[in-house]
Structure formats: structure tokens, C-alpha cells
Design a protein around this motif. Structure first.
Motif, PDB file in Angstrom:
ATOM      1  N   ARG A   1       0.831  -1.212   0.000  1.00 16.29           N
ATOM      2  CA  ARG A   1       0.000   0.000   0.000  1.00 16.29           C
ATOM      3  C   ARG A   1       0.864   1.261   0.000  1.00 16.29           C
ATOM      4  O   ARG A   1       0.504   2.273  -0.600  1.00 16.29           O
ATOM      5  CB  ARG A   1      -0.928   0.007   1.216  1.00 16.29           C
ATOM      6  CG  ARG A   1      -2.053  -1.021   1.154  1.00 16.29           C
ATOM      7  CD  ARG A   1      -2.924  -0.979   2.386  1.00 16.29           C
ATOM      8  NE  ARG A   1      -3.943  -2.012   2.339  1.00 16.29           N
ATOM      9  CZ  ARG A   1      -5.108  -1.896   1.699  1.00 16.29           C
ATOM     10  NH1 ARG A   1      -5.397  -0.765   1.073  1.00 16.29           N
ATOM     11  NH2 ARG A   1      -5.972  -2.885   1.700  1.00 16.29           N
ATOM     12  N   GLN A   2       1.990   1.210   0.688  1.00 15.62           N
ATOM     13  CA  GLN A   2       2.850   2.387   0.781  1.00 15.62           C
ATOM     14  C   GLN A   2       3.821   2.500  -0.395  1.00 15.62           C
ATOM     15  O   GLN A   2       4.236   3.596  -0.747  1.00 15.62           O
ATOM     16  CB  GLN A   2       3.641   2.338   2.085  1.00 15.62           C
ATOM     17  CG  GLN A   2       2.774   2.367   3.340  1.00 15.62           C
ATOM     18  CD  GLN A   2       3.603   2.279   4.608  1.00 15.62           C
ATOM     19  OE1 GLN A   2       4.803   2.494   4.590  1.00 15.62           O
ATOM     20  NE2 GLN A   2       2.954   1.951   5.716  1.00 15.62           N
ATOM     21  N   ALA A   3       4.174   1.353  -0.968  1.00 12.29           N
ATOM     22  CA  ALA A   3       5.191   1.369  -2.028  1.00 12.29           C
ATOM     23  C   ALA A   3       4.601   1.840  -3.350  1.00 12.29           C
ATOM     24  O   ALA A   3       3.428   1.592  -3.653  1.00 12.29           O
ATOM     25  CB  ALA A   3       5.788  -0.023  -2.195  1.00 12.29           C
ATOM     26  N   GLU A   4       5.401   2.537  -4.137  1.00  7.06           N
ATOM     27  CA  GLU A   4       5.015   2.943  -5.483  1.00  7.06           C
ATOM     28  C   GLU A   4       5.454   1.853  -6.454  1.00  7.06           C
ATOM     29  O   GLU A   4       6.631   1.733  -6.794  1.00  7.06           O
ATOM     30  CB  GLU A   4       5.672   4.283  -5.841  1.00  7.06           C
ATOM     31  CG  GLU A   4       5.203   5.446  -4.977  1.00  7.06           C
ATOM     32  CD  GLU A   4       5.849   6.757  -5.407  1.00  7.06           C
ATOM     33  OE1 GLU A   4       6.657   6.736  -6.358  1.00  7.06           O
ATOM     34  OE2 GLU A   4       5.536   7.791  -4.800  1.00  7.06           O
ATOM     35  N   VAL A   5       4.495   1.039  -6.858  1.00  8.60           N
ATOM     36  CA  VAL A   5       4.830  -0.119  -7.702  1.00  8.60           C
ATOM     37  C   VAL A   5       4.995   0.258  -9.167  1.00  8.60           C
ATOM     38  O   VAL A   5       5.644  -0.466  -9.927  1.00  8.60           O
ATOM     39  CB  VAL A   5       3.758  -1.219  -7.557  1.00  8.60           C
ATOM     40  CG1 VAL A   5       3.694  -1.716  -6.127  1.00  8.60           C
ATOM     41  CG2 VAL A   5       2.391  -0.713  -8.008  1.00  8.60           C
TER      42      VAL A   5
ATOM     43  N   GLN B   1      -7.398  -1.089  -5.120  1.00  7.26           N
ATOM     44  CA  GLN B   1      -8.635  -1.847  -5.342  1.00  7.26           C
ATOM     45  C   GLN B   1      -8.389  -3.343  -5.225  1.00  7.26           C
ATOM     46  O   GLN B   1      -9.199  -4.077  -4.643  1.00  7.26           O
ATOM     47  CB  GLN B   1      -9.211  -1.503  -6.711  1.00  7.26           C
ATOM     48  CG  GLN B   1      -9.732  -0.069  -6.836  1.00  7.26           C
ATOM     49  CD  GLN B   1     -10.201   0.258  -8.240  1.00  7.26           C
ATOM     50  OE1 GLN B   1     -10.374  -0.634  -9.069  1.00  7.26           O
ATOM     51  NE2 GLN B   1     -10.399   1.539  -8.526  1.00  7.26           N
ATOM     52  N   LEU B   2      -7.262  -3.794  -5.775  1.00 13.11           N
ATOM     53  CA  LEU B   2      -6.945  -5.216  -5.686  1.00 13.11           C
ATOM     54  C   LEU B   2      -6.676  -5.640  -4.244  1.00 13.11           C
ATOM     55  O   LEU B   2      -7.130  -6.707  -3.806  1.00 13.11           O
ATOM     56  CB  LEU B   2      -5.718  -5.523  -6.552  1.00 13.11           C
ATOM     57  CG  LEU B   2      -5.930  -5.473  -8.069  1.00 13.11           C
ATOM     58  CD1 LEU B   2      -4.603  -5.647  -8.790  1.00 13.11           C
ATOM     59  CD2 LEU B   2      -6.913  -6.557  -8.514  1.00 13.11           C
ATOM     60  N   LEU B   3      -5.951  -4.814  -3.487  1.00  9.76           N
ATOM     61  CA  LEU B   3      -5.635  -5.160  -2.106  1.00  9.76           C
ATOM     62  C   LEU B   3      -6.878  -5.175  -1.222  1.00  9.76           C
ATOM     63  O   LEU B   3      -6.933  -5.924  -0.235  1.00  9.76           O
ATOM     64  CB  LEU B   3      -4.602  -4.178  -1.539  1.00  9.76           C
ATOM     65  CG  LEU B   3      -3.199  -4.254  -2.149  1.00  9.76           C
ATOM     66  CD1 LEU B   3      -2.308  -3.160  -1.586  1.00  9.76           C
ATOM     67  CD2 LEU B   3      -2.573  -5.624  -1.892  1.00  9.76           C
TER      68      LEU B   3
END
Length: 419
Positions: free
Chosen positions: A172-176, A290-292
Motif C-alpha cells: 500500500r505504501q510502495a510505489e509499484v 482496489q486489488l488489495l
């Protein structure tokens, strides 16, 4: 009812422990017998006073060290002497001290970040995956057994919750998006996307063959009755299907086909947008969240954790088999990419540092509690026997040294008394 199975699979016993224990005890008996004999014959042979002094002091030193060694693990002779059976009585406190030591030295975010700053985790993983044999084999096997024992001994449900929560929180915190962009750009630069593109073309060709009747039906429905009477709908369907099939064949055989080049350009643009375009990055982040939040993804993570845990244990138990066959080839290829591609390596190292530091900050206390509760759940007799077996050979050397050193001190004291 106490639990013993948690430690039943560990076998840290030093070789020769039982033999050294017999030697230490035998030496103590020899000192006692020597003291009795020397004391009995001393009036007839005055020089035996030196032997008696040596044996007497050695016997005292051996008994003292026997008492000290035994008191660590149990009550000597079964007597409830104060301050004996130290390890069984303080098992829970030892577990808490160990857990706090781990937290203070390894699970504080600044400490973790500082320790990992100069660690090339991706490069080390790449080299590890490329070394199935050689000098690293023993290290691999030892580390594998340790990993398997740890995974099997810790509470599966709680550990799984920690891992899944940590992964979800860091994702959630990481910029993927930039990471995906780096990976895609690297694949394009090294032509690693070509097999995937050709596989997609082949899949499209197979899909056309499998859905030819559906295409004809769609054309027929969209053709008016006049064209149907003239049979134009069938010829139009044939033209469309033949044209699409020819397109897939040309794209597969001609690397410079215009459509194929447009697809590759679109992939390159996507890789660039993922790294630099805020709008694209925002869409990826929204999709990620949304996926998480999706319940199905949560269930999938549960299944993934269980299968991953079982697979890691199997692989750790037999690392050579895990590195064999096609899986081994894939792992070696991954290792080469991790070691040689600077951008991917830097991105993974940065992600790993942030992830581990974040886990330490968020879950350090939970990990400490997990360790202390795991140690608390171990059977006191079992852990005592295992610890004694692990250092038993060295402990018997302490007894032997105490006997011999005590004897030498006795000789020195007798010499001073004689002088």
C-alpha cells in the motif's frame, strides 16, 4: 500437558558428548581413588604427599565444576538446592530476554535501515541462485536446514498473519508503477519481451481458429438480407478470417512487421509512462489499492502463503532438488538478471530496505511477542536436554580443566607449605 514436538526435529548435539562426559567423570573417580591410595601409603612413602595434594585439589576442583555445570540444567543429585536448575527455572525469562535482544538490535527501523544500507540483497540473491554447487554448497545446505526448522517451529497462523499484513501494508505504501516500469524497460532493452510477444501472437492465432464459427456468426448477424441473398456475408467472413490469420502469420515471421513494431512502441511508451507520468502512476496505484481491498485477493494471499510456506520448507529440506530441472534453469536466469541489471537490482534493494525497515517499525513488537511465546511454549525438559547436548562437549572440557587446574593449584600450595 507440556509440548515437546516443537523441538523434536532439532538435533544440535555435539559429536562425542557422551564420551567426553565419561572421561570427565572417570578423571574425577581417578582423582578420588588416587587420593585414598596416597593417603593410605603416605606414612611409608613420604613423597606420596605430593600425589595426595595433587589428587585432593583435583578432586575438589572437579567436584566444584561438576556442581556448577550440573546446576545450569538441573538440581545436583536431585536436591532442591537454591540457585540450581537455572535454565529450566528461567526458561520464560530467557525467551523474553532473547526476544528483547532481537528487537533492540535487529528490529528497530533505524538500526535495520543502517544495517541494510550497504547490503546488496538482490545481487546476493542472484549469486546464490547461480551457485548450485561448489564452495557455497555447505552454506546453502546449512542455511536451508535453518530456514526449514524456523518455519516449522514458529506458529503458522500468527506468522502467516504477520507476513501477509506486512506485505499488504508495504504494498500500500510502495510505489509499484516505477518498479514495473523499470522491469518492463529492462526487458525491452534486452529483448526479453520477444518470447512473450510471440507467445501472444501464437495465442491469437489459436483463438482465431477456435472461434472461427463465432466470427462468421457475428458477420452474418450484422449483414443485411440483401447481402445475405447474394452470399456476400460468407465471402466477407472468409476475407476477415483469412486477413486476420495472414496478419498473425506475418507478425510471427517478420520481426519488422509494422503492427509488431507499433506494439513494441506501445510497450516502450507504457514503460516510460510508468516511470515518469503521474497520471499513469496514479491509475496503477488506484488499481493496486482496489486489488488489495478485494476479498478474493485476501483469500488468494492466504492460499499463496500456505503454498509458499510448504514449498519453501520442501525446497529448504532438499535444496539440490529445488535447483534442478526447468525450475533450476528459471532460477539461474533470474539470478543472472538480478546480478547484471543495475536498475532492477537498485530498485529491489531499495524496496527491500523500505519493506524490512517498515516491518521492523510496524511488527517488531509482534515478532518479539511471537518469539517469547514460542520459547515459553517449549517443554522445559526438552529445551534443557537440547541445550545441554548442544554445548555438552565444551562443558565436559570445563570439568576436565577444572580437575587438572585444581590439581596443579594443590601442588603449588603444597610446595609453598613445604618451603
Amino acid at each position: 500437558m507440556t509440548r515437546a514436538p516443537d523441538l523434536a526435529r532439532f538435533n544440535p548435539s555435539q559429536p562425542g558428548t557422551r564420551g567426553m562426559k565419561l572421561v570427565a567423570t572417570g578423571l574425577l573417580v581417578v582423582m578420588a581413588v588416587t587420593f585414598i591410595i596416597a593417603r593410605g601409603f603416605e606414612p611409608d612413602y613420604p613423597w606420596l604427599a605430593w600425589v595426595k595434594a595433587f589428587a585432593e585439589a583435583g578432586m575438589v576442583g572437579g567436584l566444584a565444576d561438576w556442581f556448577a555445570v550440573t546446576a545450569l540444567f538441573r538440581h545436583p543429585l536431585g536436591l532442591p538446592i537454591p540457585h540450581t536448575a537455572i535454565i529450566p527455572r528461567n526458561k520464560d525469562r530467557i525467551g523474553e530476554a532473547l526476544a528483547n535482544f532481537l528487537k533492540e538490535n535487529f528490529l528497530i527501523a533505524p538500526v535495520v535501515a543502517r544495517r541494510m544500507k550497504h547490503i546488496d540483497l538482490a545481487g546476493a540473491a542472484g549469486r546464490f541462485l547461480q551457485t548450485p554447487q561448489g564452495e557455497a554448497t555447505r552454506i546453502r545446505q546449512g542455511a536451508s536446514r535453518l530456514i526449514a526448522d524456523l518455519f516449522e517451529s514458529l506458529d503458522d497462523e500468527r506468522l502467516g498473519g504477520l507476513v501477509k499484513g506486512a506485505i499488504s501494508g508495504r504494498l500500500r505504501q510502495a510505489e509499484v508503477a516505477p518498479l514495473l516500469g523499470h522491469a518492463l524497460a529492462s526487458s525491452i532493452n534486452d529483448d526479453r519481451h520477444v518470447p512473450m510477444l510471440e507467445a501472444a501472437i501464437r495465442w491469437t492465432a489459436r483463438a482465431l481458429d477456435a472461434n472461427e464459427s463465432l466470427i462468421r456468426e457475428m458477420v452474418k448477424k450484422r449483414t443485411n438480407w440483401v447481402l445475405k441473398l447474394a452470399g456476400v456475408d460468407s465471402r466477407l467472413s472468409d476475407s476477415i478470417i483469412d486477413g486476420l490469420k495472414k496478419l498473425t502469420v506475418d507478425m510471427h515471421t517478420d520481426p519488422a512487421h509494422p503492427v509488431r513494431i507499433r506494439i513494441e512502441q506501445a510497450l516502450a511508451d507504457l514503460a516510460n509512462d510508468l516511470q515518469t507520468n503521474p497520471e499513469t502512476q496514479g491509475k496503477v496505484e488506484d488499481l493496486k489499492l482496489q486489488l488489495l481491498d478485494n476479498q478474493s485477493v485476501g483469500l488468494w494471499l492466504d492460499t499463496l502463503w500456505q503454498k509458499g510456506r510448504e514449498a519453501m520448507i520442501r525446497a529448504a529440506r532438499n535444496p539440490d532438488a529445488a535447483m534442478a530441472g526447468k525450475l533450476g534453469d528459471v532460477l539461474k536466469s533470474m539470478g543472472q538478471s538480478l546480478e547484471k541489471d543495475v536498475r532492477i537490482r537498485n530498485a529491489i534493494n531499495q524496496f527491500a530496505r523500505r519493506a524490512v525497515a517498515g516491518m521492523a517499525a510496524s511488527y517488531g513488537s509482534s515478532i518479539v511477542k511471537l518469539v517469547s511465546e514460542t520459547v515459553r511454549g517449549w517443554d522445559a525438559r526438552t529445551i534443557t536436554n537440547r541445550l545441554e547436548a548442544a554445548v555438552g562437549r565444551d562443558l565436559q572440557y570445563i570439568r576436565i580443566n577444572g580437575t587438572l587446574v585444581g590439581g596443579l593449584v594443590g601442588l603449588i600450595l603444597h610446595a609453598l607449605d613445604t618451603i
